[in-house]
Design a protein around this motif. Structure first.
Motif, PDB file in Angstrom:
ATOM      1  N   GLU A 145     -15.785 -21.052   0.662  1.00  0.00           N
ATOM      2  CA  GLU A 145     -15.003 -22.067   1.215  1.00  0.00           C
ATOM      3  C   GLU A 145     -15.330 -22.399   2.771  1.00  0.00           C
ATOM      4  O   GLU A 145     -14.618 -23.002   3.310  1.00  0.00           O
ATOM      5  N   LEU A 146     -16.533 -21.943   3.168  1.00  0.00           N
ATOM      6  CA  LEU A 146     -16.879 -21.999   4.619  1.00  0.00           C
ATOM      7  C   LEU A 146     -18.298 -22.637   4.652  1.00  0.00           C
ATOM      8  O   LEU A 146     -19.127 -22.382   3.455  1.00  0.00           O
ATOM      9  N   SER A 147     -18.672 -23.491   5.459  1.00  0.00           N
ATOM     10  CA  SER A 147     -19.797 -24.017   5.708  1.00  0.00           C
ATOM     11  C   SER A 147     -20.927 -23.074   6.165  1.00  0.00           C
ATOM     12  O   SER A 147     -20.614 -21.563   6.702  1.00  0.00           O
ATOM     13  N   GLY A 148     -22.300 -23.042   6.302  1.00  0.00           N
ATOM     14  CA  GLY A 148     -23.143 -22.213   6.609  1.00  0.00           C
ATOM     15  C   GLY A 148     -23.080 -21.830   7.862  1.00  0.00           C
ATOM     16  O   GLY A 148     -23.097 -20.543   8.019  1.00  0.00           O
ATOM     17  N   GLY A 149     -22.592 -22.754   8.769  1.00  0.00           N
ATOM     18  CA  GLY A 149     -22.618 -22.265  10.072  1.00  0.00           C
ATOM     19  C   GLY A 149     -21.186 -21.465  10.375  1.00  0.00           C
ATOM     20  O   GLY A 149     -21.081 -20.665  11.167  1.00  0.00           O
ATOM     21  N   GLN A 150     -20.155 -21.615   9.615  1.00  0.00           N
ATOM     22  CA  GLN A 150     -19.133 -20.938   9.626  1.00  0.00           C
ATOM     23  C   GLN A 150     -19.149 -19.629   9.175  1.00  0.00           C
ATOM     24  O   GLN A 150     -18.603 -18.553   9.757  1.00  0.00           O
ATOM     25  N   GLN A 151     -19.892 -19.506   8.074  1.00  0.00           N
ATOM     26  CA  GLN A 151     -20.229 -18.125   7.572  1.00  0.00           C
ATOM     27  C   GLN A 151     -21.122 -17.294   8.568  1.00  0.00           C
ATOM     28  O   GLN A 151     -20.625 -16.086   8.806  1.00  0.00           O
ATOM     29  N   GLN A 152     -21.948 -17.953   9.246  1.00  0.00           N
ATOM     30  CA  GLN A 152     -22.629 -17.219  10.243  1.00  0.00           C
ATOM     31  C   GLN A 152     -21.684 -16.836  11.583  1.00  0.00           C
ATOM     32  O   GLN A 152     -21.777 -15.657  12.104  1.00  0.00           O
ATOM     33  N   ARG A 153     -20.948 -17.685  11.759  1.00  0.00           N
ATOM     34  CA  ARG A 153     -19.769 -17.355  12.738  1.00  0.00           C
ATOM     35  C   ARG A 153     -18.862 -16.100  12.339  1.00  0.00           C
ATOM     36  O   ARG A 153     -18.505 -15.077  13.277  1.00  0.00           O
ATOM     37  N   VAL A 154     -18.531 -16.182  11.061  1.00  0.00           N
ATOM     38  CA  VAL A 154     -17.779 -15.009  10.620  1.00  0.00           C
ATOM     39  C   VAL A 154     -18.815 -13.776  10.823  1.00  0.00           C
ATOM     40  O   VAL A 154     -18.111 -12.520  11.192  1.00  0.00           O
ATOM     41  N   ALA A 155     -20.059 -13.596  10.486  1.00  0.00           N
ATOM     42  CA  ALA A 155     -20.714 -12.439  10.518  1.00  0.00           C
ATOM     43  C   ALA A 155     -21.059 -12.131  11.885  1.00  0.00           C
ATOM     44  O   ALA A 155     -21.056 -11.089  12.371  1.00  0.00           O
ATOM     45  N   ILE A 156     -21.006 -13.302  13.054  1.00  0.00           N
ATOM     46  CA  ILE A 156     -20.889 -12.791  14.399  1.00  0.00           C
ATOM     47  C   ILE A 156     -19.761 -12.132  14.804  1.00  0.00           C
ATOM     48  O   ILE A 156     -19.837 -11.156  15.591  1.00  0.00           O
ATOM     49  N   ALA A 157     -18.666 -12.778  14.439  1.00  0.00           N
ATOM     50  CA  ALA A 157     -17.517 -12.057  14.670  1.00  0.00           C
ATOM     51  C   ALA A 157     -17.482 -10.743  14.132  1.00  0.00           C
ATOM     52  O   ALA A 157     -16.693  -9.593  14.890  1.00  0.00           O
ATOM     53  N   ARG A 158     -17.936 -10.344  12.964  1.00  0.00           N
ATOM     54  CA  ARG A 158     -17.946  -9.120  12.315  1.00  0.00           C
ATOM     55  C   ARG A 158     -18.659  -8.047  13.317  1.00  0.00           C
ATOM     56  O   ARG A 158     -18.385  -6.958  13.490  1.00  0.00           O
ATOM     57  N   ALA A 159     -19.882  -8.622  13.805  1.00  0.00           N
ATOM     58  CA  ALA A 159     -20.711  -7.834  14.786  1.00  0.00           C
ATOM     59  C   ALA A 159     -20.225  -7.414  15.836  1.00  0.00           C
ATOM     60  O   ALA A 159     -20.433  -6.418  16.579  1.00  0.00           O
ATOM     61  N   ILE A 160     -19.195  -8.269  16.454  1.00  0.00           N
ATOM     62  CA  ILE A 160     -18.726  -8.194  17.768  1.00  0.00           C
ATOM     63  C   ILE A 160     -17.490  -7.646  17.975  1.00  0.00           C
ATOM     64  O   ILE A 160     -16.724  -7.245  18.686  1.00  0.00           O
ATOM     65  N   VAL A 161     -16.657  -7.229  16.763  1.00  0.00           N
ATOM     66  CA  VAL A 161     -15.402  -6.707  16.713  1.00  0.00           C
ATOM     67  C   VAL A 161     -15.162  -5.286  17.120  1.00  0.00           C
ATOM     68  O   VAL A 161     -14.186  -5.034  17.445  1.00  0.00           O
ATOM     69  N   THR A 162     -16.380  -4.550  17.144  1.00  0.00           N
ATOM     70  CA  THR A 162     -16.301  -3.202  17.611  1.00  0.00           C
ATOM     71  C   THR A 162     -16.759  -3.309  19.091  1.00  0.00           C
ATOM     72  O   THR A 162     -16.994  -2.257  19.672  1.00  0.00           O
ATOM     73  N   HIS A 163     -17.063  -4.534  19.789  1.00  0.00           N
ATOM     74  CA  HIS A 163     -17.311  -4.273  21.068  1.00  0.00           C
ATOM     75  C   HIS A 163     -18.597  -3.718  21.504  1.00  0.00           C
ATOM     76  O   HIS A 163     -18.791  -2.805  22.289  1.00  0.00           O
TER      77      HIS A 163
END
Length: 233
Positions: A145-163
């Protein structure tokens, strides 16, 4: 002078043995300062991806020294490297690597789930990470339900969630159009400047590398040259 966050000295990597042996890295020397934004460039087979795998503790060098915060990473065992990876490193890939049947929020929670964090703490941290990438309104949406750009933003959020101290991004705009690519690069730039995350990004695109403060060029298994772009930061 402050010691670099990452220091590579004489890093070599050989795949195979005997006549079939291939030397992917031939003595890589590289210093990366804390808080830098580094773009890694080079032709296919130049050694940039092999170096990134070593930096990300996904592979080990055949020879040489890899220091992370002064710790000799090449002397760590597999469990110790895994612990370093979980505590200090975040990863973003060209293919997003999101779980298709889970929401954006659940995808971002995953690293904290592996750490055994309680549900409330996981969700709060995941929402904070999604907020940093501007996707809180899409937290309950699945990747389809997300665009490619939004999916990559989710991936970035996942990468930074652990600080993490370091974010390693492998062709993060490779599957995006030019407009979405610029959006992702601006997001990475903001994370670097505002959160102080050190970013190491592999890219083939000079337009994307132009966002970085330091550009490292690989050729034939060594660092050919390094550009420092003083006006970028």
């Amino acid at each position: 002078m402050r010691e670099p966050l990452i220091r590579l000295r004489g890093i070599t990597k050989t795949f195979g043995e005997g006549e079939a042996a291939f030397q992917a890295l031939r003595g890589v020397d590289l210093d990366i300062a804390a808080g830098d934004f580094v773009a890694v460039m080079g032709a296919s087979g130049s050694g940039k991806s092999t170096t990134m795998n070593i930096l990300g503790c996904l592979d080990v060098p055949t020879g040489g020294e890899y220091l992370f915060k002064g710790v000799a990473v090449q002397n760590l065992d597999r469990d110790q490297r895994s612990l370093l990876r979980r505590r200090y490193l975040g990863f973003v890939f060209q293919g997003f690597n999101l779980l298709a049947r889970t929401t954006a929020l659940e995808n971002v929670e995953l690293p904290l789930l592996y750490r055994g964090e309680p549900r409330e703490k996981r969700q709060a941290a995941a929402l904070a990470a999604l907020d940093k990438v501007g996707l809180v309104p899409w937290a309950r949406h699945t990747p389809a339900e997300l665009s490619g750009g939004q999916q990559q933003r989710v991936a970035i959020a996942r990468a930074i969630v652990t600080h993490p101290d370091v974010l390693l991004a492998d062709e993060p705009t490779g599957n995006l159009d030019s407009e979405r690519s610029v959006e992702i690069m601006r997001l990475l730039t903001d994370l670097n400047r505002e959160s102080g995350i050190t970013i190491l990004m592999v890219t083939h695109e000079p337009e994307m590398a132009a966002f970085a403060h330091t550009v490292v060029h690989f050729r034939d298994g060594v660092v050919e040259r390094t550009e420092v772009r003083e006006g970028v930061r």
